[in-house]
Scaffold this motif. Sequence first.
Motif, mmCIF file in Angstrom:
data_model
loop_
_atom_site.group_PDB
_atom_site.id
_atom_site.type_symbol
_atom_site.label_atom_id
_atom_site.label_comp_id
_atom_site.label_asym_id
_atom_site.label_seq_id
_atom_site.Cartn_x
_atom_site.Cartn_y
_atom_site.Cartn_z
ATOM 1 N N ILE A 115 8.628 1.020 14.943
ATOM 2 C CA ILE A 115 9.849 0.472 14.351
ATOM 3 C C ILE A 115 9.705 0.428 12.837
ATOM 4 C CG2 ILE A 115 11.535 -1.404 14.495
ATOM 5 C CD1 ILE A 115 9.745 -2.509 16.835
ATOM 6 N N THR A 116 10.732 0.842 12.145
ATOM 7 C CA THR A 116 10.868 0.628 10.706
ATOM 8 C C THR A 116 12.295 0.158 10.452
ATOM 9 O OG1 THR A 116 11.697 2.835 10.113
ATOM 10 C CG2 THR A 116 9.295 2.568 10.282
ATOM 11 N N PRO A 117 12.587 -0.440 9.310
ATOM 12 C CA PRO A 117 13.967 -0.846 9.041
ATOM 13 C C PRO A 117 14.960 0.308 9.112
ATOM 14 C CG PRO A 117 12.483 -1.917 7.509
ATOM 15 C CD PRO A 117 11.661 -0.928 8.277
ATOM 16 N N ASP A 118 14.532 1.503 8.675
ATOM 17 C CA ASP A 118 15.434 2.658 8.672
ATOM 18 C C ASP A 118 15.668 3.235 10.066
ATOM 19 O OD1 ASP A 118 15.769 2.496 5.961
ATOM 20 O OD2 ASP A 118 14.247 3.999 5.483
ATOM 21 N N THR A 119 14.973 2.721 11.075
ATOM 22 C CA THR A 119 15.174 3.206 12.433
ATOM 23 C C THR A 119 16.628 3.045 12.864
ATOM 24 O OG1 THR A 119 12.890 2.645 13.030
ATOM 25 C CG2 THR A 119 14.429 2.962 14.834
ATOM 26 N N ALA A 120 17.278 1.998 12.370
ATOM 27 C CA ALA A 120 18.680 1.757 12.750
ATOM 28 C C ALA A 120 19.571 2.931 12.353
ATOM 29 C CB ALA A 120 19.178 0.469 12.101
ATOM 30 N N TYR A 121 19.283 3.555 11.217
ATOM 31 C CA TYR A 121 20.086 4.697 10.796
ATOM 32 C C TYR A 121 19.921 5.877 11.745
ATOM 33 C CZ TYR A 121 20.493 2.237 6.294
ATOM 34 O OH TYR A 121 20.747 1.316 5.321
ATOM 35 N N LEU A 155 32.530 -12.319 24.831
ATOM 36 C CA LEU A 155 32.213 -10.892 24.871
ATOM 37 C C LEU A 155 31.246 -10.523 23.760
ATOM 38 C CD1 LEU A 155 32.656 -8.146 26.139
ATOM 39 C CD2 LEU A 155 34.700 -7.861 24.712
ATOM 40 N N GLY A 156 31.459 -11.079 22.571
ATOM 41 C CA GLY A 156 30.534 -10.821 21.469
ATOM 42 C C GLY A 156 29.121 -11.277 21.798
ATOM 43 N N GLY A 157 29.008 -12.425 22.476
ATOM 44 C CA GLY A 157 27.697 -12.913 22.876
ATOM 45 C C GLY A 157 27.025 -12.002 23.888
ATOM 46 N N VAL A 158 27.788 -11.528 24.863
ATOM 47 C CA VAL A 158 27.233 -10.622 25.874
ATOM 48 C C VAL A 158 26.801 -9.310 25.233
ATOM 49 C CG1 VAL A 158 27.767 -9.292 27.949
ATOM 50 C CG2 VAL A 158 28.519 -11.663 27.766
ATOM 51 N N VAL A 159 27.585 -8.827 24.296
ATOM 52 C CA VAL A 159 27.211 -7.601 23.575
ATOM 53 C C VAL A 159 25.912 -7.812 22.802
ATOM 54 C CG1 VAL A 159 27.885 -6.096 21.661
ATOM 55 C CG2 VAL A 159 29.537 -6.648 23.451
ATOM 56 N N GLY A 160 25.758 -8.991 22.197
ATOM 57 C CA GLY A 160 24.502 -9.311 21.531
ATOM 58 C C GLY A 160 23.324 -9.316 22.496
ATOM 59 N N LEU A 161 23.575 -9.785 23.722
ATOM 60 C CA LEU A 161 22.526 -9.782 24.748
ATOM 61 C C LEU A 161 22.106 -8.356 25.104
ATOM 62 C CD1 LEU A 161 20.754 -11.300 26.759
ATOM 63 C CD2 LEU A 161 22.708 -11.367 28.328
ATOM 64 N N THR A 162 23.070 -7.446 25.203
ATOM 65 C CA THR A 162 22.715 -6.042 25.478
ATOM 66 C C THR A 162 21.915 -5.453 24.321
ATOM 67 O OG1 THR A 162 24.743 -5.069 24.523
ATOM 68 C CG2 THR A 162 24.817 -5.758 26.847
ATOM 69 N N ALA A 163 22.191 -5.909 23.095
ATOM 70 C CA ALA A 163 21.402 -5.449 21.939
ATOM 71 C C ALA A 163 19.960 -5.918 22.065
ATOM 72 C CB ALA A 163 22.019 -5.964 20.644
ATOM 73 N N ALA A 164 19.758 -7.147 22.548
ATOM 74 C CA ALA A 164 18.396 -7.652 22.757
ATOM 75 C C ALA A 164 17.666 -6.810 23.794
ATOM 76 C CB ALA A 164 18.441 -9.120 23.191
ATOM 77 N N LEU A 165 18.340 -6.471 24.885
ATOM 78 C CA LEU A 165 17.729 -5.632 25.918
ATOM 79 C C LEU A 165 17.337 -4.268 25.359
ATOM 80 C CD1 LEU A 165 20.143 -6.370 28.920
ATOM 81 C CD2 LEU A 165 17.792 -7.180 28.660
ATOM 82 N N ALA A 166 18.267 -3.648 24.611
ATOM 83 C CA ALA A 166 17.999 -2.330 24.040
ATOM 84 C C ALA A 166 16.853 -2.386 23.040
ATOM 85 C CB ALA A 166 19.255 -1.783 23.378
ATOM 86 N N GLY A 167 16.807 -3.433 22.209
ATOM 87 C CA GLY A 167 15.748 -3.564 21.227
ATOM 88 C C GLY A 167 14.382 -3.732 21.865
ATOM 89 N N LEU A 201 29.348 -1.935 13.571
ATOM 90 C CA LEU A 201 28.106 -1.244 13.226
ATOM 91 C C LEU A 201 26.935 -2.209 13.098
ATOM 92 C CD1 LEU A 201 29.273 1.400 10.583
ATOM 93 C CD2 LEU A 201 29.076 1.620 13.059
ATOM 94 N N ALA A 202 27.220 -3.498 12.911
ATOM 95 C CA ALA A 202 26.146 -4.479 12.857
ATOM 96 C C ALA A 202 25.422 -4.579 14.196
ATOM 97 C CB ALA A 202 26.702 -5.849 12.456
ATOM 98 N N HIS A 203 26.015 -4.017 15.242
ATOM 99 C CA HIS A 203 25.363 -3.978 16.554
ATOM 100 C C HIS A 203 24.011 -3.270 16.458
ATOM 101 C CE1 HIS A 203 25.100 -3.945 20.916
ATOM 102 N NE2 HIS A 203 24.907 -2.640 20.903
ATOM 103 N N PHE A 204 23.933 -2.222 15.637
ATOM 104 C CA PHE A 204 22.662 -1.529 15.435
ATOM 105 C C PHE A 204 21.643 -2.466 14.787
ATOM 106 C CE2 PHE A 204 25.778 1.980 15.346
ATOM 107 C CZ PHE A 204 25.276 2.743 16.385
ATOM 108 N N GLY A 205 22.117 -3.333 13.913
ATOM 109 C CA GLY A 205 21.226 -4.307 13.286
ATOM 110 C C GLY A 205 20.686 -5.307 14.288
ATOM 111 N N LEU A 206 21.518 -5.722 15.248
ATOM 112 C CA LEU A 206 21.052 -6.649 16.281
ATOM 113 C C LEU A 206 19.990 -5.986 17.162
ATOM 114 C CD1 LEU A 206 24.345 -8.440 17.436
ATOM 115 C CD2 LEU A 206 22.730 -9.095 15.643
ATOM 116 N N ILE A 207 20.183 -4.702 17.465
ATOM 117 C CA ILE A 207 19.165 -3.978 18.235
ATOM 118 C C ILE A 207 17.855 -3.936 17.451
ATOM 119 C CG2 ILE A 207 18.536 -1.763 19.266
ATOM 120 C CD1 ILE A 207 21.512 -1.222 19.675
ATOM 121 N N LEU A 208 17.970 -3.670 16.154
ATOM 122 C CA LEU A 208 16.782 -3.608 15.302
ATOM 123 C C LEU A 208 16.058 -4.949 15.282
ATOM 124 C CD1 LEU A 208 15.138 -1.892 13.233
ATOM 125 C CD2 LEU A 208 16.619 -2.882 11.458
#
Length: 286
Positions: free
Chosen positions: A210-216, A189-201, A33-40
């Motif tokens: 954007i607000t902090p609660d956007t992740a929810y 794989l974890g690094g590549v997933v983090g890269l996709t979070a950067a793209l999505a963000g 679930l921290a993946h949402f935090g990386l996108i944020l």
Amino acid sequence: MQAVLSGALIGGLYALMAVGLSVTWGVLRVINLAHFGLILIGAYLTFQIATSWGIDPLLSLLVTGPAMFVAGAGLQWIFDRLALSEFNSLLVSFGLLIIIIQLSGNIWSADFRRMTAQVNPYATQSVTIGRLVFGVPTLFAFVLAGIVVLGAHLVLRHTFAGRAMRAIAQDSAVAGAFGVNHRRLSLALGGVVGLTAALAGTVFALSNAITPDTAYEWFGTVFAVVILGGVGEVVGTFAAGILVGVLSGVVAVVWSPATAPFVLFTAIILALLLRPRGLFATGAVR
């Protein structure tokens, strides 16, 4: 027709957000679930870099991409060292997500943050085909999602690393006995997933405040995409993202935006009653 096509493009953003979560869950058995935090964080960094330096928001990926790659690999290193079960990874990663959200609020405050038109020309740009109009940010999201999904599919199906990851997903102990380095592959794989979070963000920040609660707010829709697509099914995730986007877009236009979540999750419940493993699941990570 406008609602269908616009919904499909927005579904590309959902798929881009979901593909990393789906792969780590399907291959590494970690519900991150921290993946949402990386996108944020990726979205906030895009805002900060573009606003402070006055550069093109897409160029911020030169900073956010490597940063989120390292962050994603670091998170996976933590999960490996703690040897967490799926359920425990859910709890731990949720705690990490809360920490990330709180830190984001401390740094950027709880106020809405949006890039101005001076630094973000994409927000007001669109492509017109006949009577149909498509926003440039959603086009970016759809194209990026397609590239990421196609690349992941080819890697998983046609490379040694991909076959090793699929072997880990089936039985990590047996895969290790045949010389597969589980820890090294999981970090990559974890690094590549983090890269996709950067793209999505970055793509999200192009057209949204954007607000902090956007992740929810991403939880329900992104999890719906992961489950409908089939856990670990990258192609299914893309298809499910488009399906969810189209359904939400059509219901919002034909009925009302407020009823879109109700109809969406009712459809998801019915779909999972008929296909418990997901509409696009095939039984193997791919």
